[in-house]
Design a protein around this motif. Structure first.
Motif, PDB file in Angstrom:
ATOM      1  N   PHE A  69       0.808  -1.211   0.000  1.00  0.00           N
ATOM      2  CA  PHE A  69       0.000   0.000   0.000  1.00  0.00           C
ATOM      3  C   PHE A  69       0.845   1.266   0.000  1.00  0.00           C
ATOM      4  O   PHE A  69       0.537   2.227  -0.691  1.00  0.00           O
ATOM      5  CB  PHE A  69      -0.936   0.011   1.220  1.00  0.00           C
ATOM      6  N   THR A  70       1.910   1.292   0.782  1.00  0.00           N
ATOM      7  CA  THR A  70       2.723   2.501   0.890  1.00  0.00           C
ATOM      8  C   THR A  70       4.063   2.394   0.177  1.00  0.00           C
ATOM      9  O   THR A  70       4.787   3.380   0.111  1.00  0.00           O
ATOM     10  CB  THR A  70       2.989   2.827   2.375  1.00  0.00           C
ATOM     11  N   ASP A  71       4.420   1.212  -0.325  1.00  0.00           N
ATOM     12  CA  ASP A  71       5.706   0.948  -0.986  1.00  0.00           C
ATOM     13  C   ASP A  71       6.897   1.256  -0.076  1.00  0.00           C
ATOM     14  O   ASP A  71       7.956   1.652  -0.542  1.00  0.00           O
ATOM     15  CB  ASP A  71       5.842   1.724  -2.304  1.00  0.00           C
ATOM     16  N   ALA A 104     -17.128  -3.196   0.657  1.00  0.00           N
ATOM     17  CA  ALA A 104     -17.673  -3.367  -0.696  1.00  0.00           C
ATOM     18  C   ALA A 104     -17.793  -4.854  -1.064  1.00  0.00           C
ATOM     19  O   ALA A 104     -18.730  -5.249  -1.755  1.00  0.00           O
ATOM     20  CB  ALA A 104     -16.797  -2.654  -1.711  1.00  0.00           C
ATOM     21  N   GLY A 105     -16.876  -5.654  -0.612  1.00  0.00           N
ATOM     22  CA  GLY A 105     -16.903  -7.084  -0.921  1.00  0.00           C
ATOM     23  C   GLY A 105     -17.655  -7.904   0.101  1.00  0.00           C
ATOM     24  O   GLY A 105     -17.862  -9.108  -0.088  1.00  0.00           O
ATOM     25  N   LYS A 106     -18.056  -7.285   1.217  1.00  0.00           N
ATOM     26  CA  LYS A 106     -18.784  -7.943   2.305  1.00  0.00           C
ATOM     27  C   LYS A 106     -18.044  -9.187   2.809  1.00  0.00           C
ATOM     28  O   LYS A 106     -18.639 -10.246   3.008  1.00  0.00           O
ATOM     29  CB  LYS A 106     -20.204  -8.337   1.858  1.00  0.00           C
ATOM     30  N   LEU A 126     -10.491   1.370   3.449  1.00  0.00           N
ATOM     31  CA  LEU A 126      -9.745   0.362   2.698  1.00  0.00           C
ATOM     32  C   LEU A 126      -9.899   0.542   1.188  1.00  0.00           C
ATOM     33  O   LEU A 126      -8.927   0.418   0.440  1.00  0.00           O
ATOM     34  CB  LEU A 126     -10.202  -1.042   3.119  1.00  0.00           C
ATOM     35  N   ASP A 127     -11.089   0.845   0.722  1.00  0.00           N
ATOM     36  CA  ASP A 127     -11.309   1.010  -0.727  1.00  0.00           C
ATOM     37  C   ASP A 127     -10.479   2.148  -1.308  1.00  0.00           C
ATOM     38  O   ASP A 127      -9.856   1.997  -2.356  1.00  0.00           O
ATOM     39  CB  ASP A 127     -12.791   1.267  -1.021  1.00  0.00           C
ATOM     40  N   ALA A 128     -10.479   3.288  -0.625  1.00  0.00           N
ATOM     41  CA  ALA A 128      -9.764   4.461  -1.137  1.00  0.00           C
ATOM     42  C   ALA A 128      -8.257   4.217  -1.173  1.00  0.00           C
ATOM     43  O   ALA A 128      -7.589   4.555  -2.160  1.00  0.00           O
ATOM     44  CB  ALA A 128     -10.092   5.681  -0.280  1.00  0.00           C
ATOM     45  N   ALA A 133      -3.369   2.861  -4.360  1.00  0.00           N
ATOM     46  CA  ALA A 133      -2.166   2.028  -4.514  1.00  0.00           C
ATOM     47  C   ALA A 133      -2.258   1.134  -5.742  1.00  0.00           C
ATOM     48  O   ALA A 133      -1.260   0.533  -6.136  1.00  0.00           O
ATOM     49  CB  ALA A 133      -1.958   1.170  -3.279  1.00  0.00           C
ATOM     50  N   GLY A 134      -3.428   1.026  -6.359  1.00  0.00           N
ATOM     51  CA  GLY A 134      -3.588   0.183  -7.535  1.00  0.00           C
ATOM     52  C   GLY A 134      -3.687  -1.294  -7.213  1.00  0.00           C
ATOM     53  O   GLY A 134      -3.281  -2.143  -7.993  1.00  0.00           O
ATOM     54  N   ILE A 135      -4.272  -1.612  -6.044  1.00  0.00           N
ATOM     55  CA  ILE A 135      -4.405  -3.001  -5.604  1.00  0.00           C
ATOM     56  C   ILE A 135      -5.843  -3.437  -5.801  1.00  0.00           C
ATOM     57  O   ILE A 135      -6.783  -2.749  -5.404  1.00  0.00           O
ATOM     58  CB  ILE A 135      -3.991  -3.143  -4.127  1.00  0.00           C
ATOM     59  N   ASP A 136      -6.010  -4.620  -6.429  1.00  0.00           N
ATOM     60  CA  ASP A 136      -7.327  -5.195  -6.642  1.00  0.00           C
ATOM     61  C   ASP A 136      -7.610  -6.164  -5.507  1.00  0.00           C
ATOM     62  O   ASP A 136      -6.961  -7.200  -5.375  1.00  0.00           O
ATOM     63  CB  ASP A 136      -7.362  -5.917  -7.995  1.00  0.00           C
ATOM     64  N   LEU A 137      -8.575  -5.845  -4.673  1.00  0.00           N
ATOM     65  CA  LEU A 137      -8.884  -6.673  -3.515  1.00  0.00           C
ATOM     66  C   LEU A 137      -9.708  -7.906  -3.884  1.00  0.00           C
ATOM     67  O   LEU A 137      -9.863  -8.808  -3.059  1.00  0.00           O
ATOM     68  CB  LEU A 137      -9.632  -5.849  -2.463  1.00  0.00           C
ATOM     69  N   ASN A 138     -10.226  -7.969  -5.100  1.00  0.00           N
ATOM     70  CA  ASN A 138     -11.013  -9.134  -5.515  1.00  0.00           C
ATOM     71  C   ASN A 138     -10.151 -10.378  -5.611  1.00  0.00           C
ATOM     72  O   ASN A 138     -10.626 -11.482  -5.384  1.00  0.00           O
ATOM     73  CB  ASN A 138     -11.677  -8.876  -6.875  1.00  0.00           C
TER      74      ASN A 138
END
Length: 140
Positions: A69-71, A104-106, A126-128, A133-138
């Motif tokens: 997230f923060t590199d 969002a993903g419950k 978490l979504d923002a 950061a360009g991370i897909d949580l799916n």
């Protein structure tokens, strides 16, 4: 060529192998002496020989000490003693494994992130933070 044949015959090679090495000795030179018992060919490797190569090339995926997230990464610094003697040391990122609720993903998402990223997620959500950061949580 005569010395190569004489020396290769002292290794107790079969007659067929001696004939093969003496015919290829003109192209190989001194290498025939060292490789007297081996047959050299430019044929393609068999599929069974290629299989162990693939297993050696595949390395296990190792989690690096980088926050996605923060590199944030490991920092190289000097450890300075009382006598001002400097030695290299590494300052690692404070990474933690956390299960966070993703609205969002419950569902819960298990992540390895830095404590600084945890504070940022508490502030912005978490979504923002994942979108920035360009991370897909799916996927996770």
């Amino acid at each position: 060529m005569a010395t190569a044949t004489l020396l290769s015959s002292s290794f107790a090679m079969p007659a067929a192998a001696r004939r093969a090495s003496s015919s290829s000795s003109a192209s190989l030179g001194f290498a025939t002496l060292q490789l007297a018992g081996l047959s050299l060919s430019a044929a393609a490797p068999t599929p069974t020989a290629a299989a162990p190569l693939l297993k050696r090339q595949l390395q296990p995926i190792v989690a690096r000490r980088v926050c996605p997230f923060t590199d944030k990464k490991t920092n190289r610094a000097n450890k300075v003693s009382f006598s001002n003697h400097k030695t290299k040391k590494q300052q690692f990122v404070n990474l933690q494994y956390k299960k966070l609720w993703w609205e969002a993903g419950k569902r819960f998402v298990k992540l390895r992130l830095s404590t600084k990223a945890l504070k940022t997620i508490e502030k912005h959500g978490l979504d923002a933070v994942a979108r920035k950061a360009g991370i897909d949580l799916n996927k996770k």
